[in-house]
Design an enzyme around this catalytic site. Structure first.
Site, short mmCIF file in Angstrom:
data_model
loop_
_atom_site.label_atom_id
_atom_site.label_comp_id
_atom_site.label_asym_id
_atom_site.label_seq_id
_atom_site.Cartn_x
_atom_site.Cartn_y
_atom_site.Cartn_z
N ASP A 97 103.32 -67.31 17.38
CA ASP A 97 103.98 -66.14 17.94
C ASP A 97 104.59 -66.48 19.30
O ASP A 97 105.22 -67.51 19.45
CB ASP A 97 102.97 -64.98 18.04
CG ASP A 97 103.64 -63.61 17.97
OD1 ASP A 97 104.32 -63.24 18.93
OD2 ASP A 97 103.48 -62.91 16.94
N ALA A 166 97.59 -73.64 24.04
CA ALA A 166 98.27 -73.05 22.88
C ALA A 166 98.92 -74.15 22.05
O ALA A 166 99.29 -75.21 22.59
CB ALA A 166 99.33 -72.06 23.36
N GLY A 168 101.70 -74.81 18.55
CA GLY A 168 102.61 -74.32 17.52
C GLY A 168 103.47 -75.47 17.06
O GLY A 168 104.03 -76.19 17.89
N PHE A 180 101.73 -78.87 21.74
CA PHE A 180 100.69 -78.14 22.49
C PHE A 180 101.13 -77.89 23.92
O PHE A 180 101.99 -78.59 24.46
CB PHE A 180 99.37 -78.94 22.46
CG PHE A 180 99.44 -80.29 23.13
CD1 PHE A 180 99.30 -80.42 24.51
CD2 PHE A 180 99.67 -81.44 22.39
CE1 PHE A 180 99.36 -81.66 25.13
CE2 PHE A 180 99.74 -82.70 23.00
CZ PHE A 180 99.58 -82.80 24.38
N CYS A 197 100.49 -65.31 21.99
CA CYS A 197 100.21 -65.67 20.58
C CYS A 197 99.96 -64.44 19.72
O CYS A 197 99.40 -64.55 18.63
CB CYS A 197 99.04 -66.65 20.48
SG CYS A 197 99.29 -68.11 21.50
#
Length: 242
Positions: A97, A166, A168, A180, A197
């Site tokens: 997200d 985080a 993705g 990351f 997120c």
């Protein structure tokens, strides 16, 4: 499966770079790898060209990025607020997200041909988490995984669970993109303008906040060195410096 596996990973620190040019650069590296893989299809196995792997480190000026499965309502700031924050907003093609990138954060982009390692995206994500878990462990922090929530967390299962890193990614033909973002000296106020997120009930944190002190530029370089070491160990790779 690639019978001619190349475990060498070319490392490059891009320094401070805007999000879009760094993304464009990743896309170019990915395209070069995919083009080589397509060429290999028409060649006998013994003539296959080995595909390269890359690991990029970068620090982005203030930017909010929204993943392809993300929800725009998790971006709480309007255009005027973004201008005031001197931040940009980019819709990107990674999973996940919305997140924030900014100064004092170590962003890592592995552009790997997973056929050189293993063809398993789930394992790839767990390996990336493991690299960060081992890295922050050297600072006395117990990084953990949170069921169904990618990234590295502290105090999972407690009311004050918080995310320190985080993640993705995107993969095409087993070639990876994005990666990351580890919060080191990150200005955490920037997270107040998003639902990070898309997770409403959990906080974000940084090494600075957890250790209760600003990390020096020398320590920042030391953290990068630790990430590289653990990356090489976890992926059984050999890092080559560009």
């Amino acid at each position: 499966m690639n019978t001619n596996q190349n475990k060498a990973v070319e490392f490059e620190d891009l320094g401070i770079k805007e999000y879009q040019p760094a993304w464009d650069y990743q896309e170019k590296l990915m395209k070069d790898i995919i083009d080589t893989k397509i060429k290999n299809r028409d060649l006998p196995a013994e003539q296959h060209i080995t595909t390269p792997n890359h690991l990029l480190f970068v620090e982005h000026p203030h930017v909010y990025t929204l993943g392809k499965s993300g929800h725009e309502e998790n971006m709480l700031a309007g255009m005027d607020k973004l201008k005031e924050l001197e931040a940009t907003y980019v819709k990107t093609n990674r999973g996940g997200d919305i997140t924030y990138h900014g100064y004092g954060q170590i962003v890592g982009y592995p552009v790997l041909d997973l056929e050189n390692f293993f063809t398993d995206i789930h394992l790839y994500m767990r390996n990336l988490e493991e690299v960060i878990i081992r890295t922050i462990g050297e600072y006395g922090l117990k990084g953990e995984r949170s069921q169904g929530e990618t990234g590295v967390w502290l105090d999972v299962g407690k009311p004050y669970a918080r995310k320190i890193c985080a993640m993705g990614v995107k993969a095409s033909r087993w070639v990876t993109l994005h990666g990351f973002a580890l919060n080191v000296n990150t200005d955490m106020r920037y997270f107040e303008y998003i639902i990070p997120c898309g997770i409403k009930d959990k906080q974000v944190t940084s090494l600075k906040r957890e250790l209760e002190r600003e990390l020096t530029p020398e320590e920042m370089e030391d953290i990068k060195a630790k990430i590289r070491k653990h990356f090489a160990d976890v992926f059984q790779a050999e890092l080559i410096y560009k």
